[in-house]
Structure formats: structure tokens, C-alpha cells
Design a protein around this motif. Structure first.
Motif, PDB file in Angstrom:
ATOM      1  N   ILE A  51       0.833  -1.193   0.000  1.00 37.03           N
ATOM      2  CA  ILE A  51       0.000   0.000   0.000  1.00 37.03           C
ATOM      3  C   ILE A  51       0.874   1.250   0.000  1.00 37.03           C
ATOM      4  O   ILE A  51       1.787   1.386   0.790  1.00 37.03           O
ATOM      5  CB  ILE A  51      -0.911  -0.022   1.240  1.00 37.03           C
ATOM      6  CG1 ILE A  51      -1.987  -1.087   1.059  1.00 37.03           C
ATOM      7  CG2 ILE A  51      -1.529   1.319   1.482  1.00 37.03           C
ATOM      8  CD1 ILE A  51      -2.951  -0.791  -0.041  1.00 37.03           C
ATOM      9  N   HIS A  52       0.595   2.117  -0.958  1.00 32.67           N
ATOM     10  CA  HIS A  52       1.338   3.369  -1.041  1.00 32.67           C
ATOM     11  C   HIS A  52       0.374   4.530  -1.130  1.00 32.67           C
ATOM     12  O   HIS A  52      -0.743   4.393  -1.619  1.00 32.67           O
ATOM     13  CB  HIS A  52       2.218   3.380  -2.292  1.00 32.67           C
ATOM     14  CG  HIS A  52       3.563   2.764  -2.053  1.00 32.67           C
ATOM     15  ND1 HIS A  52       4.495   3.344  -1.239  1.00 32.67           N
ATOM     16  CD2 HIS A  52       4.106   1.620  -2.508  1.00 32.67           C
ATOM     17  CE1 HIS A  52       5.575   2.583  -1.216  1.00 32.67           C
ATOM     18  NE2 HIS A  52       5.358   1.517  -1.967  1.00 32.67           N
ATOM     19  N   GLY A  53       0.857   5.689  -0.751  1.00 34.06           N
ATOM     20  CA  GLY A  53       0.162   6.934  -1.019  1.00 34.06           C
ATOM     21  C   GLY A  53      -1.303   6.932  -0.685  1.00 34.06           C
ATOM     22  O   GLY A  53      -1.700   6.586   0.423  1.00 34.06           O
ATOM     23  N   ILE A  54      -2.112   7.280  -1.677  1.00 31.79           N
ATOM     24  CA  ILE A  54      -3.545   7.465  -1.442  1.00 31.79           C
ATOM     25  C   ILE A  54      -4.200   6.138  -1.084  1.00 31.79           C
ATOM     26  O   ILE A  54      -5.255   6.103  -0.445  1.00 31.79           O
ATOM     27  CB  ILE A  54      -4.222   8.127  -2.661  1.00 31.79           C
ATOM     28  CG1 ILE A  54      -5.568   8.735  -2.254  1.00 31.79           C
ATOM     29  CG2 ILE A  54      -4.386   7.147  -3.798  1.00 31.79           C
ATOM     30  CD1 ILE A  54      -6.127   9.666  -3.292  1.00 31.79           C
ATOM     31  N   ALA A  83      -3.210   4.216   1.144  1.00 31.38           N
ATOM     32  CA  ALA A  83      -3.189   4.173   2.604  1.00 31.38           C
ATOM     33  C   ALA A  83      -4.423   4.856   3.189  1.00 31.38           C
ATOM     34  O   ALA A  83      -4.972   4.425   4.206  1.00 31.38           O
ATOM     35  CB  ALA A  83      -1.921   4.836   3.130  1.00 31.38           C
ATOM     36  N   VAL A  84      -4.852   5.922   2.522  1.00 32.35           N
ATOM     37  CA  VAL A  84      -6.056   6.632   2.966  1.00 32.35           C
ATOM     38  C   VAL A  84      -7.267   5.702   2.859  1.00 32.35           C
ATOM     39  O   VAL A  84      -8.087   5.603   3.780  1.00 32.35           O
ATOM     40  CB  VAL A  84      -6.268   7.916   2.135  1.00 32.35           C
ATOM     41  CG1 VAL A  84      -7.530   8.637   2.570  1.00 32.35           C
ATOM     42  CG2 VAL A  84      -5.073   8.832   2.257  1.00 32.35           C
ATOM     43  N   THR A 103      -7.137   3.125   5.526  1.00 28.00           N
ATOM     44  CA  THR A 103      -7.499   3.721   6.814  1.00 28.00           C
ATOM     45  C   THR A 103      -9.012   3.754   7.009  1.00 28.00           C
ATOM     46  O   THR A 103      -9.525   3.344   8.049  1.00 28.00           O
ATOM     47  CB  THR A 103      -6.948   5.155   6.914  1.00 28.00           C
ATOM     48  OG1 THR A 103      -5.554   5.127   6.692  1.00 28.00           O
ATOM     49  CG2 THR A 103      -7.236   5.746   8.280  1.00 28.00           C
ATOM     50  N   ILE A 104      -9.701   4.240   5.970  1.00 26.69           N
ATOM     51  CA  ILE A 104     -11.165   4.336   6.078  1.00 26.69           C
ATOM     52  C   ILE A 104     -11.766   2.935   6.209  1.00 26.69           C
ATOM     53  O   ILE A 104     -12.672   2.705   7.013  1.00 26.69           O
ATOM     54  CB  ILE A 104     -11.748   5.083   4.864  1.00 26.69           C
ATOM     55  CG1 ILE A 104     -11.093   6.463   4.739  1.00 26.69           C
ATOM     56  CG2 ILE A 104     -13.251   5.239   5.007  1.00 26.69           C
ATOM     57  CD1 ILE A 104     -11.497   7.228   3.514  1.00 26.69           C
ATOM     58  N   ILE A 126     -11.205   1.647   9.793  1.00 29.08           N
ATOM     59  CA  ILE A 126     -12.098   2.273  10.773  1.00 29.08           C
ATOM     60  C   ILE A 126     -13.504   1.682  10.651  1.00 29.08           C
ATOM     61  O   ILE A 126     -14.153   1.357  11.653  1.00 29.08           O
ATOM     62  CB  ILE A 126     -12.115   3.804  10.585  1.00 29.08           C
ATOM     63  CG1 ILE A 126     -10.758   4.389  11.004  1.00 29.08           C
ATOM     64  CG2 ILE A 126     -13.231   4.445  11.395  1.00 29.08           C
ATOM     65  CD1 ILE A 126     -10.588   5.848  10.706  1.00 29.08           C
ATOM     66  N   ILE A 186     -13.500  -1.825  12.123  1.00 26.17           N
ATOM     67  CA  ILE A 186     -13.567  -1.800  13.586  1.00 26.17           C
ATOM     68  C   ILE A 186     -14.988  -1.463  14.036  1.00 26.17           C
ATOM     69  O   ILE A 186     -15.559  -2.122  14.911  1.00 26.17           O
ATOM     70  CB  ILE A 186     -12.569  -0.754  14.154  1.00 26.17           C
ATOM     71  CG1 ILE A 186     -11.130  -1.189  13.888  1.00 26.17           C
ATOM     72  CG2 ILE A 186     -12.795  -0.548  15.647  1.00 26.17           C
ATOM     73  CD1 ILE A 186     -10.108  -0.127  14.220  1.00 26.17           C
ATOM     74  N   SER A 196     -17.157  -4.347  15.968  1.00 29.74           N
ATOM     75  CA  SER A 196     -17.397  -4.195  17.403  1.00 29.74           C
ATOM     76  C   SER A 196     -18.880  -3.984  17.685  1.00 29.74           C
ATOM     77  O   SER A 196     -19.421  -4.488  18.672  1.00 29.74           O
ATOM     78  CB  SER A 196     -16.557  -3.051  17.975  1.00 29.74           C
ATOM     79  OG  SER A 196     -16.786  -1.873  17.269  1.00 29.74           O
ATOM     80  N   PHE A 237     -21.050  -6.556  20.003  1.00 28.74           N
ATOM     81  CA  PHE A 237     -21.835  -6.048  21.121  1.00 28.74           C
ATOM     82  C   PHE A 237     -23.299  -6.459  21.010  1.00 28.74           C
ATOM     83  O   PHE A 237     -23.903  -6.944  21.973  1.00 28.74           O
ATOM     84  CB  PHE A 237     -21.722  -4.520  21.189  1.00 28.74           C
ATOM     85  CG  PHE A 237     -22.645  -3.915  22.199  1.00 28.74           C
ATOM     86  CD1 PHE A 237     -22.371  -4.056  23.555  1.00 28.74           C
ATOM     87  CD2 PHE A 237     -23.789  -3.233  21.809  1.00 28.74           C
ATOM     88  CE1 PHE A 237     -23.214  -3.520  24.506  1.00 28.74           C
ATOM     89  CE2 PHE A 237     -24.644  -2.692  22.755  1.00 28.74           C
ATOM     90  CZ  PHE A 237     -24.355  -2.833  24.103  1.00 28.74           C
ATOM     91  N   ALA A 294       5.439   7.594  -4.991  1.00 29.28           N
ATOM     92  CA  ALA A 294       4.822   7.943  -3.716  1.00 29.28           C
ATOM     93  C   ALA A 294       3.568   8.777  -3.903  1.00 29.28           C
ATOM     94  O   ALA A 294       2.694   8.789  -3.052  1.00 29.28           O
ATOM     95  CB  ALA A 294       5.814   8.700  -2.850  1.00 29.28           C
TER      96      ALA A 294
END
Lengths: 122, 175
Positions: free
Chosen positions: B36-39, B41-42, B45-46, B49, B52, B56, B60, B173
């Protein structure tokens, strides 16, 4: 959970998030300012953890589920750490954007945590 | 390179031009290094999140209120697993993970459209218990609706070894 503290926490997370997002999009690599902003958000979350532990002992109990609250809080504590780790490993502008998104996600999660603690719709 | 690499033990002097220098953790898959490079990674990330959040929430709900709304809670669990899988598939290199990424991301788009439509047409079947995909991901600022589309666009541009014009191994990059 203390309401005014949560408000400040949300405001800090939103400001830090927007700062990192904008600086990242204009091409800045992660630096002291953006890493510091994310670190500040993390610091607020650690203090939030202390508040969450102490509050029920002094009579401020959550109206919602404490388990659900802690699920959010623990996830929130981990997210800036992962984003910060990434920013150290990969030093390009998109890592700054990642920091920004992490902070904004924290803001949303604190809003949700505040709702779990104080307001119950159902 | 590590000593366990079979290629390095037989040919210590690597012939030039056959393999560009790169940081590669799995020597077996030299044809498709998809870190994973550059964008990207964004995007990851999303995805992380969301993974998770969905997982979760589902855990629950399963622990506390499963009997109230088994359908929507099972859906939450399913979406959680899908997001976790998609996140992992985006990070790991290789053709098979690339395929897993396509399958999971396609499933997400299908899920958010199907469940989103169903939650509007027959809201009763979900018994007021929202999953990530209800109302086209309204509870998550429509991120679940937008994300699979962005994921597909990213996957199309980062085919492992497939189209050299589109996926360069130089590790630029900015991309």
C-alpha cells in the motif's frame, strides 16, 4: 463522562482532523504540527479514559451500556496510534491525510460515546 | 534478502535487469508486489475504521440483544467480517488477495444497495436495529456507499502485474 469535557474533546479532534486533512492535501508530509495535533487528540482520549473510570465511582453513571461505551473508547484510543505509526513508516502527504481522517473519526466516536453515556432514545 | 530465500542460496550474484530492487517481504510473489502506497493508505485507513466500527458493533449486539433482531444483527456481523477481509486483502500483496479484495468490495456494494433499499421498502424486518448498510449507510455518513466505488477504482488502477502501463513497480509515492 463530563459533558463540557466531551465538547472540548470533540472540538479539538475536529480541528486537528481538518488541520491534518488540509495540510496533507496541499502536500505537507507529517511534521511536528500534524503529529502533535494527533498526539493531543490521543492525550484527550487518555484523560477521557480516566474520567470514564472515575465518573461512576462519584455518582456519574452512564445511562446507556458501559460495555458499548468502552468498545468505542478502546477503538478510539488505538486509532491515532495506528495512524501515527503509519505516519512514521511512510513519510508522504497521504500519511498526513490519514492522520486527519483518524482525528475526524475520533470526533464522531466521542459524539457517539457522549450519547451512550447521557442520552437514551430507546 | 533472508537466508531462507531459495533463490539467494543457488544464485548469490543476481543477474542485473531481471528484478528491480525493492523492499519485498514475500520473495515468492515477485511478480506482484502490491504494497500500500500513497492514497491507497487513505483508502485502507477508512476501511480499517469501518471494519472496527462494524465488527465491534456486531459483537456487542450479538452479546446483548441477539434475540431482539437476529436478522439485522447477523447482517451486522456479516458486514463486519466483509470489511475486515477487504481491509486485509487491500494490504496484502499477490493475485489471490487481489481477487479477495474484488469479491469483498463487490459484495459490499451489493450489500449496501440491497440492504439500503430493503430498509426503505420494508423497515419492519430489521426491527429498528440498524446495520452499517441500512438506509445506504446513512448512519455512517454514506461512507459504506461511496467506499466500495473508490475501492474498485483503486483496484482497477493497481492490478498486480497485469497492466504495466497502469500499475508501475517504481513505487511512486504520489499515486
Amino acid at each position: 463522562m463530563i459533558s463540557w469535557y466531551a465538547d472540548i474533546e470533540i472540538a479539538v479532534a475536529v480541528l486537528a482532523g481538518l488541520l491534518c486533512l488540509v495540510l496533507g492535501l496541499v502536500g505537507r508530509k507529517p511534521g511536528d504540527l500534524t503529529m502533535g495535533a494527533a498526539a493531543l487528540v490521543e492525550l484527550f482520549l487518555v484523560a477521557q479514559l480516566v474520567i470514564a473510570i472515575v465518573s461512576p465511582l462519584v455518582g456519574n453513571s452512564p445511562t446507556g451500556s458501559l460495555v458499548e461505551f468502552y468498545l468505542y473508547l478502546i477503538a478510539a484510543l488505538v486509532i491515532p496510534l495506528l495512524a501515527g505509526f503509519w505516519a512514521l513508516v511512510e513519510r508522504d502527504r497521504w500519511s498526513t491525510v490519514v492522520l486527519g481522517i483518524a482525528c475526524l473519526a475520533i470526533a464522531v466516536m466521542v459524539v457517539r460515546m457522549n450519547i451512550i453515556w447521557t442520552v437514551q432514545i430507546a | 534478502m533472508s537466508a531462507t530465500d531459495p533463490a539467494s542460496t543457488t544464485a548469490p550474484q543476481r543477474s542485473p535487469g531481471t528484478k528491480p530492487p525493492r523492499r519485498n517481504k514475500s520473495p515468492r510473489r515477485i511478480e506482484s508486489p502490491r504494497r500500500i502506497h500513497g492514497i491507497g493508505a487513505v483508502l485502507v485507513t477508512i476501511y480499517a475504521i469501518l471494519a472496527i466500527g462494524a465488527t465491534s458493533r456486531a459483537v456487542f449486539q450479538m452479546l446483548t440483544e441477539y434475540s431482539v433482531a437476529p436478522i439485522s444483527i447477523t447482517l451486522s456481523g456479516l458486514s463486519g467480517v466483509i470489511y475486515v477481509l477487504a481491509t486485509i486483502a487491500l494490504i496484502l500483496p499477490g493475485r489471490s488477495w487481489y481477487r479477495v479484495a474484488w469479491v469483498t468490495i463487490s459484495f459490499e456494494l451489493l450489500g449496501v444497495i440491497t440492504i439500503g433499499t430493503l430498509s426503505l421498502l420494508v423497515p419492519n424486518i430489521f426491527a429498528d436495529m440498524n446495520s452499517v448498510w441500512s438506509y445506504y449507510g446513512f448512519g455512517y455518513v454514506f461512507v459504506p456507499l461511496v467506499l466500495p466505488v473508490l475501492g474498485m477504482l483503486w483496484l482497477r488502477r493497481h492490478r498486480p502485474g497485469g497492466n504495466p502501463a497502469l500499475s508501475r513497480n517504481t513505487g511512486s509515492a504520489g499515486d
